[in-house]
Design an enzyme around this catalytic site. Structure first.
Site, PDB file in Angstrom:
ATOM      1  N   HIS A 130       4.472   3.013  12.989  1.00 13.51           N
ATOM      2  CA  HIS A 130       3.600   4.172  13.195  1.00 13.51           C
ATOM      3  C   HIS A 130       4.314   5.267  13.995  1.00 13.51           C
ATOM      4  O   HIS A 130       3.689   6.069  14.681  1.00 13.51           O
ATOM      5  CB  HIS A 130       2.287   3.773  13.886  1.00 13.51           C
ATOM      6  CG  HIS A 130       1.354   3.040  12.980  1.00 13.51           C
ATOM      7  ND1 HIS A 130       0.019   2.920  13.224  1.00 13.51           N
ATOM      8  CD2 HIS A 130       1.572   2.388  11.802  1.00 13.51           C
ATOM      9  CE1 HIS A 130      -0.560   2.220  12.260  1.00 13.51           C
ATOM     10  NE2 HIS A 130       0.379   1.886  11.392  1.00 13.51           N
ATOM     11  N   ASP A 138       6.194   1.864   6.458  1.00 10.91           N
ATOM     12  CA  ASP A 138       4.895   1.185   6.352  1.00 10.91           C
ATOM     13  C   ASP A 138       4.001   2.065   5.462  1.00 10.91           C
ATOM     14  O   ASP A 138       3.409   3.024   5.943  1.00 10.91           O
ATOM     15  CB  ASP A 138       4.313   1.037   7.758  1.00 10.91           C
ATOM     16  CG  ASP A 138       2.889   0.518   7.793  1.00 10.91           C
ATOM     17  OD1 ASP A 138       2.441  -0.064   6.795  1.00 10.91           O
ATOM     18  OD2 ASP A 138       2.223   0.720   8.818  1.00 10.91           O
ATOM     19  N   ASP A 195       4.176  -6.103   3.195  1.00 14.75           N
ATOM     20  CA  ASP A 195       4.016  -4.957   4.085  1.00 14.75           C
ATOM     21  C   ASP A 195       5.192  -4.967   5.054  1.00 14.75           C
ATOM     22  O   ASP A 195       6.125  -5.759   4.891  1.00 14.75           O
ATOM     23  CB  ASP A 195       2.670  -5.050   4.809  1.00 14.75           C
ATOM     24  CG  ASP A 195       2.106  -3.692   5.204  1.00 14.75           C
ATOM     25  OD1 ASP A 195       2.899  -2.826   5.614  1.00 14.75           O
ATOM     26  OD2 ASP A 195       0.880  -3.506   5.126  1.00 14.75           O
ATOM     27  N   GLU A 212      -5.314   1.168   2.757  1.00 13.24           N
ATOM     28  CA  GLU A 212      -4.960   0.135   3.725  1.00 13.24           C
ATOM     29  C   GLU A 212      -5.009   0.656   5.155  1.00 13.24           C
ATOM     30  O   GLU A 212      -5.477  -0.033   6.067  1.00 13.24           O
ATOM     31  CB  GLU A 212      -3.564  -0.406   3.421  1.00 13.24           C
ATOM     32  CG  GLU A 212      -3.208  -1.704   4.154  1.00 13.24           C
ATOM     33  CD  GLU A 212      -2.620  -1.484   5.547  1.00 13.24           C
ATOM     34  OE1 GLU A 212      -2.479  -2.458   6.299  1.00 13.24           O
ATOM     35  OE2 GLU A 212      -2.299  -0.310   5.886  1.00 13.24           O
ATOM     36  N   HIS A 251       0.830  -1.207   0.000  1.00  9.34           N
ATOM     37  CA  HIS A 251       0.000   0.000   0.000  1.00  9.34           C
ATOM     38  C   HIS A 251       0.862   1.253   0.000  1.00  9.34           C
ATOM     39  O   HIS A 251       1.944   1.287   0.582  1.00  9.34           O
ATOM     40  CB  HIS A 251      -0.980  -0.001   1.179  1.00  9.34           C
ATOM     41  CG  HIS A 251      -0.377   0.095   2.543  1.00  9.34           C
ATOM     42  ND1 HIS A 251      -0.163   1.304   3.192  1.00  9.34           N
ATOM     43  CD2 HIS A 251       0.051  -0.850   3.412  1.00  9.34           C
ATOM     44  CE1 HIS A 251       0.350   1.081   4.384  1.00  9.34           C
ATOM     45  NE2 HIS A 251       0.498  -0.220   4.544  1.00  9.34           N
TER      46      HIS A 251
END
Length: 339
Positions: free
Chosen positions: A316, A182, A236, A216, A67
């Protein structure tokens, strides 16, 4: 470092330089269409915005998915003092963004810079530490604004996109540091795969296609795939952290995440192949993770599903990986589609 690894590194720099929080992905998919076309393919963009391209081969169709949408934020409202109140896009953690530079993208194409700060960031002023939660965060524009009317006059409005600066760096020792590894790191790997298939004339053992998804991070990126798909692997990030075997220098193979176990036979085949090729890998369980391919299953497709990717630390957050992890992921994919 071989030419494919250099190409992937260059693609990472380019992809991370294009702001693309979920829903704001037209520019990054424009780039994918252009780059894949320049490699000699015929990519297509769906109504939803996903980019799909077939690399070649025949029989037993396999889709490799990554993604290109990222975490980010949106203007929730404009405050009386001209600052912006944000609302998160995806699982963005405000505690990782305090003090981060950002850009604000208006619907008429203007771009402004700013900084993310909590409502009382100065240790010389605050009586107590401000909790870094969404309601306490604001965007300070790098413009001379003192009221909501000043900000509105710039063309900024509710619903505009706020994108965090990626700060992408690849060190001499091979460490990759950036926001949005990511999943722009794996998207770069898939572009490298497309280049290698064409330039090195790989003989594919089946029909192989790539899918670059754009929703995503909000849970429905991979909900549509070609009807003939038999197998799908999400490429991923691999998780690095407590109770996990993977490091940034490995390819991670996920056996189970929050959505349950991945296809047992496919995970076994991937791990056996990694062992056979003497790749540095780990099989891990990710307790707080969901992938595009699980969205595909929930949409009702009858497919075998798997998940692999280079090890990424501090997901994240401001993330870190390594070119060795990129190499191991690339080689595992190569072995799987050419064996």
């Amino acid at each position: 470092m071989n030419s494919h690894m250099n190409f992937i590194k260059e693609q990472l720099y380019t992809l991370t330089s294009i702001p693309s929080p979920s829903s704001f992905t037209a520019k990054v998919t424009d780039y994918l269409l252009s780059e894949l076309s320049s490699l000699g393919y015929s990519p297509e963009r769906s109504n939803k915005g996903n980019v799909f391209v077939t690399l070649g081969g025949s029989g037993s169709p396999l889709v490799l998915a990554a993604h290109v949408d990222t975490l980010g934020a949106m203007v929730r409202s404009i405050k009386e003092n001209g600052r912006l109140r944000p609302t998160t896009i995806g699982g963005h953690q405000w505690s990782t963004a305090d003090g981060e530079n950002c850009t604000i993208h208006t619907r008429d194409g203007r771009v402004y810079t700013g900084v993310v700060l909590n409502k009382e960031p100065s240790s010389h002023v605050a009586d107590q530490k401000t909790e870094l939660i969404e309601e306490n965060m604001e965007i300070l524009l790098d413009e001379n604004v003192a009221s909501d009317q000043d900000t509105l006059a710039l063309g900024i409005q509710t619903g505009d996109i706020i994108a965090m600066d990626p700060r992408t760096v690849v060190t001499e020792s091979g460490y990759i540091k950036s926001r949005f590894l990511d999943d722009k790191l794996s998207a770069a790997i898939l572009l490298g795969l497309a280049r290698a298939v064409r330039e090195d004339a790989w003989k594919l053992n089946r029909k192989v296609s790539l899918l670059f998804t754009v929703y995503e991070e909000v849970g429905h990126g991979g909900s549509v795939v070609p009807d003939d798909t038999e197998e799908m692997i999400s490429v991923d990030m691999g998780c690095v952290g407590s109770d996990l075997g993977c490091t940034e220098r490995m390819v991670s193979i996920c056996a189970k995440d929050s959505g349950g176990p991945y296809n047992y036979d496919l995970i076994t085949a991937l791990s056996n192949l990694a062992k056979e090729k003497k790749l540095d890998y780990a099989i891990d369980v990710y307790p707080h993770y969901g992938s595009d391919v699980e969205t595909t299953l929930r949409a009702g497709y009858d497919i075998r599903h798997g998940l692999i990717g280079p090890g990424v630390y501090a997901s994240h957050n401001y993330e870190r990986s390594h070119m060795d992890g990129v190499h191991n992921t690339f080689e595992l994919l190569k072995a799987y589609i050419t064996r």
